[in-house]
Design an enzyme around this catalytic site. Structure first.
Site, short mmCIF file in Angstrom:
data_model
loop_
_atom_site.label_atom_id
_atom_site.label_comp_id
_atom_site.label_asym_id
_atom_site.label_seq_id
_atom_site.Cartn_x
_atom_site.Cartn_y
_atom_site.Cartn_z
N LEU A 1 0.44 -1.27 -0.06
CA LEU A 1 -0.04 -0.03 0.51
C LEU A 1 0.77 1.34 -0.07
CD1 LEU A 1 -2.33 -1.08 2.59
CD2 LEU A 1 -3.03 -0.69 0.37
N ASP A 2 -0.03 2.69 -0.48
CA ASP A 2 1.20 2.98 -0.61
C ASP A 2 1.67 3.92 1.42
OD1 ASP A 2 0.64 3.43 -3.14
OD2 ASP A 2 -0.76 4.50 -2.87
N ILE A 3 2.60 5.05 1.22
CA ILE A 3 2.57 5.48 2.53
C ILE A 3 1.04 6.02 3.22
CG2 ILE A 3 3.53 7.71 1.91
CD1 ILE A 3 5.37 7.61 4.25
N THR B 1 -1.46 5.00 1.87
CA THR B 1 -3.26 4.48 2.09
C THR B 1 -3.32 4.04 3.24
OG1 THR B 1 -3.27 4.60 -0.40
CG2 THR B 1 -4.07 2.71 0.87
#
Length: 234
Positions: free
Chosen positions: A101-103, A105
């Site tokens: 996951l993105d930072i 998210t």
């Protein structure tokens, strides 16, 4: 097996570094500090590093984590804190995220040291579904669900996205299920239809649903049924 060989395999470090850790009295066998790498291990011996038992790592491990914002899914990042901050397990650095996951998210992250198992989740050919709760900057357009079901042309992509299911919750929130994992896919899909994602939370990977009792930063082992839901041919 020699103790230094066992430690090298379990800790993923060279024999030279193993010797250093032994001299530092960080290794015990049957509760006693052992500094000799040539020590011969028997099948019944219990080995521990900094008090963490290593002989319990013979099998693969599987966890779910409720990821908070501000953490990256890699296990080593010089600029940002990683998910391993939350993982209190022996040799935690051997774990990896099965689908990052993105930072910014939040939500469900699966961690394992079973590469074949995680490949079933991340490989495009297996079409593993992921469900996200999405909060949008602009009201959701009436035709967005139909467009997502047909496939969206993303910027700098040669092919359209696979059909995705969009369920509207209210004017600015929706639940989106996709079956592929392109770079920043959910954010780029909404950008392609003129909207902007302001918050993104993953709720499900395949048949594994985020445990609602887990607070952000908390984790638990997967159940036998959850592990088996990711079928791995043997």
């Amino acid at each position: 097996m020699r103790l230094d060989k066992f430690l090298s395999q379990q800790l993923g470090i060279s024999r030279g570094l193993v010797s250093r850790e032994l001299r530092a009295k960080r290794v015990t066998v049957q509760g006693e500090v052992i500094k000799d790498g040539a020590f011969k291990l028997e099948a019944h011996h219990q080995v521990a590093f900094d008090g963490n038992p290593l002989t319990q790592l013979s099998g693969p491990r599987y966890f779910m984590l409720n990821k908070p914002q501000g953490y990256v899914c890699s296990t080593d990042d010089p600029d940002h804190p990683t998910l391993l901050y939350f993982i209190d397990e022996p040799v935690a650095y051997k774990l990896h995220a099965a689908g990052r996951l993105d930072i910014d998210t939040t939500g469900l992250v699966l961690l394992t040291d079973d590469g074949q198992w995680s490949h079933r989740i991340t490989s495009p050919k297996h079409h593993c579904e992921k469900t996200y709760l999405v909060e949008l900057e602009q009201p959701l357009a009436d035709n967005t669900a139909a467009m997502f079901a047909q496939g969206i042309q993303l910027h700098n992509e040669k092919t359209v996205t696979k059909p995705a299911q969009l369920q509207q919750i209210d004017s600015h929130r929706a639940r989106l299920t996709i079956s592929e994992g392109r770079y920043h896919q959910v954010k780029r899909m909404f950008a392609a239809v003129g909207n902007h994602v302001v918050a993104l939370h993953r709720e499900r990977i395949g048949a594994i649903v985020l445990d609602q009792t887990l607070e952000p930063g908390e984790y638990r082992p997967l159940t036998t049924q959850e592990i088996a839901s990711v079928a791995v041919p043997r």
